[in-house]
Design an enzyme around this catalytic site. Sequence first.
Site, PDB file in Angstrom:
ATOM      1  N   ARG A   1       0.865  -1.184   0.000  1.00  0.00           N
ATOM      2  CA  ARG A   1       0.000   0.000   0.000  1.00  0.00           C
ATOM      3  C   ARG A   1       0.900   1.232   0.000  1.00  0.00           C
ATOM      4  O   ARG A   1       1.710   1.410   0.909  1.00  0.00           O
ATOM      5  CB  ARG A   1      -0.911  -0.023   1.231  1.00  0.00           C
TER       6      ARG A   1
ATOM      7  N   HIS B   1      -2.697  11.001   0.725  1.00  0.00           N
ATOM      8  CA  HIS B   1      -2.227  10.723   2.092  1.00  0.00           C
ATOM      9  C   HIS B   1      -1.629  12.039   2.601  1.00  0.00           C
ATOM     10  O   HIS B   1      -0.426  12.159   2.788  1.00  0.00           O
ATOM     11  CB  HIS B   1      -1.219   9.579   2.090  1.00  0.00           C
TER      12      HIS B   1
ATOM     13  N   ASN C   1      -7.126   1.616  10.152  1.00  0.00           N
ATOM     14  CA  ASN C   1      -5.763   1.851  10.632  1.00  0.00           C
ATOM     15  C   ASN C   1      -5.835   1.778  12.144  1.00  0.00           C
ATOM     16  O   ASN C   1      -6.501   2.598  12.777  1.00  0.00           O
ATOM     17  CB  ASN C   1      -5.263   3.248  10.230  1.00  0.00           C
TER      18      ASN C   1
ATOM     19  N   TYR D   1      -3.977   1.338  15.997  1.00  0.00           N
ATOM     20  CA  TYR D   1      -2.738   1.440  16.762  1.00  0.00           C
ATOM     21  C   TYR D   1      -2.965   1.178  18.245  1.00  0.00           C
ATOM     22  O   TYR D   1      -2.254   0.396  18.860  1.00  0.00           O
ATOM     23  CB  TYR D   1      -2.084   2.820  16.550  1.00  0.00           C
TER      24      TYR D   1
ATOM     25  N   GLU E   1      -3.372  -0.307   8.261  1.00  0.00           N
ATOM     26  CA  GLU E   1      -2.138   0.068   8.979  1.00  0.00           C
ATOM     27  C   GLU E   1      -2.172  -0.540  10.365  1.00  0.00           C
ATOM     28  O   GLU E   1      -3.221  -0.557  11.014  1.00  0.00           O
ATOM     29  CB  GLU E   1      -2.021   1.586   9.170  1.00  0.00           C
TER      30      GLU E   1
HETATM   31  C1  BGC Z   1      -0.661   7.615   9.369  1.00  0.00           C
HETATM   32  C2  BGC Z   1       0.759   7.309   8.964  1.00  0.00           C
HETATM   33  C3  BGC Z   1       1.669   7.380  10.186  1.00  0.00           C
HETATM   34  C4  BGC Z   1       1.202   6.330  11.162  1.00  0.00           C
HETATM   35  C5  BGC Z   1       2.107   6.073  12.348  1.00  0.00           C
HETATM   36  C6  BGC Z   1      -1.062   6.989  10.671  1.00  0.00           C
HETATM   37  O1  BGC Z   1      -1.896   7.875  11.322  1.00  0.00           O
HETATM   38  O2  BGC Z   1      -1.533   7.244   8.323  1.00  0.00           O
HETATM   39  O3  BGC Z   1       1.130   8.201   7.970  1.00  0.00           O
HETATM   40  O4  BGC Z   1       3.013   7.245   9.875  1.00  0.00           O
HETATM   41  O5  BGC Z   1      -0.080   6.705  11.602  1.00  0.00           O
HETATM   42  O6  BGC Z   1       2.032   7.002  13.361  1.00  0.00           O
END
Ligand code: BGC
Length: 510
Positions: free
Chosen positions: A107, A152, A338, A340, A408
């Site tokens: 991607r 992006h 995405n 985290y 992500e």
């Molecule tokens: C973004 C990326 C960033 C990643 C890691 C995401 O919010 O799409 O560009 O590098 O987080 O923090």
Amino acid sequence: MLVATCVLSIIFLLESCSGDRFSHLFSEDVSNISFPDDFLWGYASAAYQVEGGWDADGKSESVWDYDAHNHPDWFPEGQNGDVACDAYHKTDVDIALLKYQGVKAYRFSIAWPRVLPTGRIDDINEKGIQYYQDLISKLKANNIEPIVTMHHWDHPRVIEEQGGFLNESLIIPAFLEYATLLWERFGDDVKWWTTFNEPKQTCGGGYDYGSVSPNRQDPGRGGYICAHNLLRAHAKAYKIYNEQFRAKQNGKVSLVMDTSWYEPASDDPKDIEAAQRKNLFNYGWFAHPVVYGDYPEVMRERIAERSRLQNLSESRLPSFTEEEKAELKGSYDFLTINMYSTELAKWRDDEPAGEPSIYDDTSVTTYQPDDWEKTITSWFKVVPWGARREVVWIRDNYGDDKGILVTENGYHDDGNNMTDLGTRGRYHKLYLSNINDAIYKDGVNVIGYMAWSLMNDVEWYSGWQINLGHYHVDFYSDERTRTPKESAGYYRKVVTTNCLVDDCEAPPKR
Ligand code: BGC
């Protein structure tokens, strides 16, 4: 003792007791069931973060280039995207790494100012087109599926000078010209498309509370206007794909959504409602319109009411026309996330209606207990079980018949730890184990996973102080030498065996 401590103070209660309440979920157990054979393993990246060549071969300045050149103090010690990983000149090197890693997909994003320097269709930069054509051809020659993000965060500065995402009569037609060009030129080869990356960050960070270029701040207003224009541009682009390209190209189009997972801080129905509201104000802000054709009801009602209390003549959240709703509804071919981290969500009584604010509109207190595992970044704690709950919630609220792609997921550190098996490697392992449980124990249709990222890069305003790469990049050498960390070895093993541990059992028949 715990009870006695808990009544001491609210703050203590939030941080100590809640952490305890969730501790049993932090398991180090790892699934030994193979991922589905067709699971799409890949890496994700973004043009500004890796390409460099900021003015090479006719590229114009993006909003990020503008910030790097006009506000150098916003980036640590000149750590910006002017050269970045120099990926613009290293296609063969990076394809070889992707190939070696065994991934099936990559991607990446196209830099709008590289292909359309004026932002508009009047001036097509053929050299920019050629760069992406070469990248796409080489990926395909190596059996790596390109997944292309159109925006992006790095739109042309000249578009921003005319209002950017706040100017509906500019951004919508300009984006449609750009999207149409990409489908005309690359659509025969690219089957996976996403229009925008993380509109919540583009619009919240870019036009509301700051943190993402163009970093214009208009709290409680700018984010909603930007998002409204972005969503309409997305829906109209999707319609163009349907009408002009789908029959011949047969690809898939979506947009990339992000959110932390918001878990109720307790069993109290008010906290459960608060968490649902927070998830709807974040993921639902974009998922609801593309799935159902409008913003979540709770957003529409709350923002209208708070706007009224602020003596405004209309809601700060714009509304869609019936035609726009019809265009938006169903404007996706797969869902995205995405992911985290995770936060706990607690009911908060409404603030008196003062200055507009996106946070006050939601009216939820969020926090992470102190004893949750930290990373280098304040908001980012390692919470693998949140990954499972998040995809289950997405399925339950938006369906998974079209599949959910993890676009992500990755781990923040300073980028220099080469022996990162116990940190970054473990992070991917535990998050993936939870995704594996979601697939087999909860029956969620998760179709693939893009690790962020192949290599260290420019983490926006943090330069390369924060990084997520499986390969280290020597930003102080002209070669920008890439060196594998331990996490690269682990991820390679996972994607080439479909298995998180040494040996896996075959998946149950689905
Ligand atoms: C973004 C990326 C960033 C990643 C890691 C995401 O919010 O799409 O560009 O590098 O987080 O923090």
